[in-house]
Enzyme design. Structure first.
Site, PDB file in Angstrom:
ATOM      1  N   THR A  22       0.849   9.096  -7.262  1.00 22.50           N
ATOM      2  CA  THR A  22       0.192   8.652  -6.030  1.00 22.50           C
ATOM      3  C   THR A  22      -1.293   8.380  -6.221  1.00 22.50           C
ATOM      4  O   THR A  22      -1.919   8.837  -7.175  1.00 22.50           O
ATOM      5  CB  THR A  22       0.370   9.691  -4.912  1.00 22.50           C
ATOM      6  OG1 THR A  22      -0.258  10.915  -5.289  1.00 22.50           O
ATOM      7  CG2 THR A  22       1.839   9.937  -4.621  1.00 22.50           C
ATOM      8  N   ASP A  23      -1.837   7.635  -5.270  1.00 18.90           N
ATOM      9  CA  ASP A  23      -3.271   7.363  -5.257  1.00 18.90           C
ATOM     10  C   ASP A  23      -3.948   8.313  -4.271  1.00 18.90           C
ATOM     11  O   ASP A  23      -3.317   9.233  -3.741  1.00 18.90           O
ATOM     12  CB  ASP A  23      -3.548   5.894  -4.914  1.00 18.90           C
ATOM     13  CG  ASP A  23      -3.046   5.491  -3.535  1.00 18.90           C
ATOM     14  OD1 ASP A  23      -2.732   6.373  -2.709  1.00 18.90           O
ATOM     15  OD2 ASP A  23      -2.975   4.276  -3.282  1.00 18.90           O
ATOM     16  N   ALA A  24      -5.223   8.085  -3.988  1.00 18.88           N
ATOM     17  CA  ALA A  24      -5.984   8.963  -3.095  1.00 18.88           C
ATOM     18  C   ALA A  24      -5.424   8.978  -1.676  1.00 18.88           C
ATOM     19  O   ALA A  24      -5.645   9.926  -0.931  1.00 18.88           O
ATOM     20  CB  ALA A  24      -7.451   8.532  -3.076  1.00 18.88           C
ATOM     21  N   VAL A  27       0.031   7.650  -1.411  1.00 17.44           N
ATOM     22  CA  VAL A  27       1.155   6.728  -1.593  1.00 17.44           C
ATOM     23  C   VAL A  27       1.255   6.354  -3.067  1.00 17.44           C
ATOM     24  O   VAL A  27       0.293   6.484  -3.824  1.00 17.44           O
ATOM     25  CB  VAL A  27       1.021   5.449  -0.714  1.00 17.44           C
ATOM     26  CG1 VAL A  27       0.990   5.811   0.754  1.00 17.44           C
ATOM     27  CG2 VAL A  27      -0.198   4.648  -1.088  1.00 17.44           C
TER      28      VAL A  27
END
Length: 139
Positions: A22-24, A27
């Site tokens: 995931t990203d920040a 997602v």
């Protein structure tokens, strides 16, 4: 040249989304989906009885992605359980085109992809014919 077109037996591989995917925003980072698609194609080959390491060691050939088209429909999030689908859409003498999709376990479509892989001689990275014994296992 041998060419087969049309839907083939579908294969599905389960994947869970981890923090590292995931990203920040929590997602799945867009490039992460490429790993999911690749893993499913590799597991499909394994299910067909094709060991990629042995193929490379014994014949000097392998499969490389030639082109890919991806439609991002909805996001996957941390801890989602996904199913990555693989179907051979087109089989040629030296390449295969896959229809792939990623769905959340609730059936929600997340990704649709078209992926063409080429069979290459790994020493010179030139296209070569898919061996007949592999074609028999794939089709």
């Amino acid at each position: 040249m041998t060419e087969t077109t049309g839907p083939a037996i579908s294969f599905s591989w389960p994947i869970r989304v981890y923090w590292e995917d995931t990203d920040a925003g929590g997602v799945v980072y867009h490039a992460g989906y490429l790993r999911f698609l690749e893993r499913a194609r590799s597991e499909w080959l394994r299910a067909c009885g094709i060991d990629q390491q042995r193929l490379r060691d014994d014949t000097g050939i392998g499969f490389v992605v030639r082109d890919m088209h991806i439609g991002f429909v909805a996001p996957a999030r941390l801890d989602d359980e996904l199913d990555v689908h693989v179907a051979v859409e087109q089989l040629r003498a030296a390449s295969m085109k896959f229809a792939q999709s990623i769905h959340r376990r609730d059936g929600t479509l997340l990704i649709q992809a078209s992926v063409r892989v080429a069979c290459v001689d790994l020493a010179n990275m030139r296209p070569c014919k898919i061996p007949d014994d592999l074609l028999a296992r794939i089709s």
